[in-house]
Scaffold this motif. Structure first.
Motif, short mmCIF file in Angstrom:
data_model
loop_
_atom_site.label_atom_id
_atom_site.label_comp_id
_atom_site.label_asym_id
_atom_site.label_seq_id
_atom_site.Cartn_x
_atom_site.Cartn_y
_atom_site.Cartn_z
N ALA A 119 0.82 -1.22 0.00
CA ALA A 119 0.00 0.00 0.00
C ALA A 119 0.85 1.27 0.00
CB ALA A 119 -0.92 0.01 1.21
N ALA B 219 -5.49 8.44 0.36
CA ALA B 219 -5.10 7.46 -0.66
C ALA B 219 -6.06 6.27 -0.65
CB ALA B 219 -3.67 6.98 -0.42
N GLU B 220 -6.47 5.85 0.53
CA GLU B 220 -7.45 4.75 0.61
C GLU B 220 -8.80 5.20 0.09
OE1 GLU B 220 -9.71 1.34 1.34
OE2 GLU B 220 -7.63 1.68 0.80
N ASP C 175 -8.17 6.10 -3.95
CA ASP C 175 -7.61 5.07 -4.83
C ASP C 175 -7.79 3.65 -4.33
OD1 ASP C 175 -6.58 7.19 -6.33
OD2 ASP C 175 -4.71 7.20 -5.19
N ARG D 149 -6.19 2.25 -2.04
CA ARG D 149 -4.83 1.73 -2.01
C ARG D 149 -4.68 0.55 -1.05
NH1 ARG D 149 0.19 5.72 -1.87
NH2 ARG D 149 -0.97 6.47 -3.66
#
Length: 89
Positions: free
Chosen positions: A37, A69-70, A73, A75
């Motif tokens: 990640a 980011a999570e 995307d 991630r």
């Protein structure tokens, strides 16, 4: 003639709480997910604990950048899929 399966609950409990090989495998899986990640550089951190009934590992976001980011995307979600070998994540 068919035999009857009897689960050794005490043995399973000991395995889930105390087996060093299983602990290593679980911790390595969490570390792999965190690294995939983006790792500590991005803000994904693996942790582990041994509880009353079993050992467990997890990956947390430690920064706002990692949370974004999570959210944007996926991630961390994709890293879990990659660790499983799921190419469709």
């Amino acid at each position: 003639m068919t035999g009857r399966f009897v689960l050794n609950r005490s043995g399973v409990s000991t395995l889930l709480r105390k087996d060093p090989g299983l602990e290593k495998m679980i911790n390595e899986a969490a570390e792999k997910v965190a690294r995939t990640a983006g790792g500590d550089d991005v803000g994904f951190e693996a942790g582990h604990a041994i509880g009353r009934r079993r050992m467990r590992s997890w990956v947390n976001t430690t920064t706002l950048h990692a949370e974004r980011a999570e959210r944007a995307d996926r991630r961390l979600t994709r890293a879990v899929d990659a660790a499983r070998g799921d190419e469709h994540g």
